[in-house]
Design an enzyme around this catalytic site. Structure first.
Site, mmCIF file in Angstrom:
data_model
loop_
_atom_site.group_PDB
_atom_site.id
_atom_site.type_symbol
_atom_site.label_atom_id
_atom_site.label_comp_id
_atom_site.label_asym_id
_atom_site.label_seq_id
_atom_site.Cartn_x
_atom_site.Cartn_y
_atom_site.Cartn_z
ATOM 1 C CE1 TYR A 51 50.669 32.843 44.450
ATOM 2 C CE2 TYR A 51 52.638 33.863 44.597
ATOM 3 C CZ TYR A 51 51.792 33.325 43.798
ATOM 4 O OH TYR A 51 51.870 33.302 42.680
ATOM 5 C CD GLU A 53 48.172 29.217 43.824
ATOM 6 O OE1 GLU A 53 47.710 28.087 44.161
ATOM 7 O OE2 GLU A 53 48.752 29.437 42.832
ATOM 8 C CG ASP A 197 33.733 42.719 27.590
ATOM 9 O OD1 ASP A 197 34.093 43.329 28.520
ATOM 10 O OD2 ASP A 197 34.446 42.067 26.810
ATOM 11 C CB THR A 223 38.379 46.398 32.497
ATOM 12 O OG1 THR A 223 37.521 47.274 31.750
ATOM 13 C CG2 THR A 223 38.836 45.431 31.424
ATOM 14 C CE LYS A 226 39.487 48.659 28.913
ATOM 15 N NZ LYS A 226 38.989 47.685 27.813
ATOM 16 N NE ARG A 232 46.211 48.242 32.952
ATOM 17 C CZ ARG A 232 45.884 48.958 31.809
ATOM 18 N NH1 ARG A 232 46.235 50.403 32.046
ATOM 19 N NH2 ARG A 232 45.423 48.765 30.734
HETATM 20 C C1 LIG Z 1 39.490 46.767 27.521
HETATM 21 C C2 LIG Z 1 38.593 45.519 26.949
HETATM 22 C C3 LIG Z 1 38.879 44.186 27.408
HETATM 23 C C4 LIG Z 1 40.379 43.858 27.808
HETATM 24 O O1 LIG Z 1 40.677 44.256 28.969
HETATM 25 P P1 LIG Z 1 42.337 44.134 29.222
HETATM 26 O O2 LIG Z 1 42.162 44.549 30.803
HETATM 27 O O3 LIG Z 1 43.030 45.102 28.103
HETATM 28 O O4 LIG Z 1 42.636 42.568 29.044
HETATM 29 C C5 LIG Z 1 38.074 43.288 27.140
HETATM 30 N N1 LIG Z 1 36.770 43.543 26.522
HETATM 31 C C6 LIG Z 1 36.432 44.760 26.152
HETATM 32 C C7 LIG Z 1 35.097 45.273 25.485
HETATM 33 C C8 LIG Z 1 37.301 45.790 26.394
HETATM 34 O O5 LIG Z 1 37.127 47.207 25.862
#
Ligand SMILES: *Cc1c(COP(=O)(O)O)cnc(C)c1O
Length: 416
Positions: A51, A53, A197, A223, A226, A232
């Site tokens: 932990y 925080e 994003d 993220t 991807k 993750r």
């Molecule tokens: C996948 C995605 C997210 C969210 O990701 P999670 O890990 O599934 O919460 C946010 N923004 C965009 C543009 C995404 O493609």
């Protein structure tokens, strides 16, 4: 996984079957990938027991001698790789990263402007079913009906009309490159913050084959799992002047203790992402996407915007007289895994829309190149042309399995 096998044969068996599935199928879901064995090992390490925080040097629990170093490594690598002034590596995933960004700068009821969900925006960009659409005045911009492209004049008009506090650029299903410079100009004109994003295309940015939003945006969320090919998780990159607001919003604003095992695995993935081999991977993602897109169009498929500049494409199946869902289900039976997707101005419902989305990161990681993409294109055409032919689907699945046996994916080498 000998211990799991002994303790919990049910979960063990399901994980083994999932290994098989990931090995034997052509995975074209644009947000998915295969992480390296090093990332897998780190994700499964004892760091999950800790932990921590707070932030390095300012924790609320003792025993952080090593965790602080882990988190600092992840931060330093992210800053170097993306040229960011400040990075927070603690968000649990992309959605919490976006919510933390809103918490940092907005009060309930404030206006945000993002890409509409049915046009490729993410749920967290202001969709009504998301907290982003319920707690804020969520306004949206749409794609041009004729071209399927972003219309920056229209985005500017929308921004002038609704005066958002934050403009969000980013998507989950747009096959072209965003013009971050114009987004910056529009944000400046209406005195808004620019949030990009880059969840989907972060790996392309890291690999140097896609423009970086970092110089232009106040805040960049992403993220890590991807195209970036990490565990993750998520990161928030921002200008130094926003560092405190972002860090406070992530913890204690939205989250408690960070997932240190994930943080360590992010650090490992970032080290991988800085290599020449990652650059080659990113370059090949684009080549594979373009090859598949061109081949599908030559077979009479309609691609939104007539192609792709990134890792994904959106196919409108209306002229093939098949719905996206029917196509996706038939392809899954044939060993080709992708998702049905709404297309801009879709006349069908989101539960069974007109399109499918296809992405190339995962197959590129396992070594598919242009020739394999041409084969994939032919298989897709065959299945979509005869989706109820169970024999065809079964034969295709066998053919897919044979092809995949020549391309061991990271983490699954033991199956070969
Ligand atoms: C996948 C995605 C997210 C969210 O990701 P999670 O890990 O599934 O919460 C946010 N923004 C965009 C543009 C995404 O493609």
């Amino acid at each position: 996984m000998e211990s799991v096998k002994d303790l919990d044969p049910e979960i063990y068996s399901l994980v083994m079957q999932e290994e098989r599935r990931q090995n034997d199928k052509i995975r074209l879901i644009a947000s998915e990938n295969y992480v390296s064995k090093a990332v897998l090992e780190t994700t499964g390490s004892v760091l999950t027991n800790k932990y921590s925080e707070g932030y390095a040097g300012k924790r609320y629990y003792e025993g952080q001698q090593l965790i602080d170093q882990v988190e600092q490594l992840a931060i330093n690598r992210a800053k170097a790789l993306f040229g960011a002034e400040h990075v927070n590596v603690q968000p649990y995933s992309g959605s919490p990263a976006n919510i933390a960004t809103y918490l940092a700068f907005l009060n309930p009821g404030d206006t945000i402007l993002g890409m509409a969900l049915p046009h490729g925006g993410h749920l967290t960009h202001g969709a009504k079913v998301s907290i982003s659409g319920r707690y804020f005045d969520a306004q949206s911009y749409e794609l041009d009906a004729a071209t399927g492209l972003l219309n920056y004049d229209n985005i500017r008009q929308r921004a002038l009309a609704v005066r958002p506090k934050i403009i969000i650029a980013g998507h989950s299903a747009y096959p072209r490159i965003l013009d971050f410079k114009i987004f910056r100009q529009i944000a400046d004109e209406v005195d808004a913050l620019l949030m990009v994003d880059m969840a989907h295309f972060a790996g392309l940015v890291a690999g140097g084959v896609h423009p970086s939003p970092v110089p232009y945006a106040d805040v960049v969320t992403t993220t890590t799992h991807k195209s970036l090919r990490g565990p993750r998780g998520a990161m928030i990159l921002c200008k130094a002047k926003h560092a405190q607001a972002i860090d406070k919003a992530v913890f204690p604003g939205v989250q408690g203790g960070p997932h240190d095992n994930t943080t360590a695995a992010i650090a490992v993935a970032l080290k991988e992402a800085a290599t020449d081999s990652f650059k080659r991977y990113a370059t090949q993602i684009l080549k594979n996407a373009k090859t598949l897109a061109d081949s599908l169009m030559a077979k009479g498929f309609t691609l939104i915007t007539n192609g792709t500049d990134n890792h994904l494409m959106l196919v409108d199946l209306t002229n093939k007289n098949i719905s996206g869902k029917t196509a996706a289900k038939a392809l899954d039976k044939a060993g080709i895994v992708l998702n049905y997707n709404v297309v801009p101005y879709d006349k069908r419902k989101p539960v069974d829309p007109s399109g499918i989305r296809i992405g190339t990161p995962a197959v590129t990681t396992r070594g598919f190149k242009e020739n394999e993409m041409l084969l994939v294109s032919s298989l897709i055409e065959k299945v979509i042309g005869d989706p109820e032919n169970d024999e065809l689907l079964a034969n295709t699945a066998e053919e897919v399995k044979k092809l995949c046996s020549h391309f061991p994916a990271p983490g699954l080498e033991h199956l070969h």
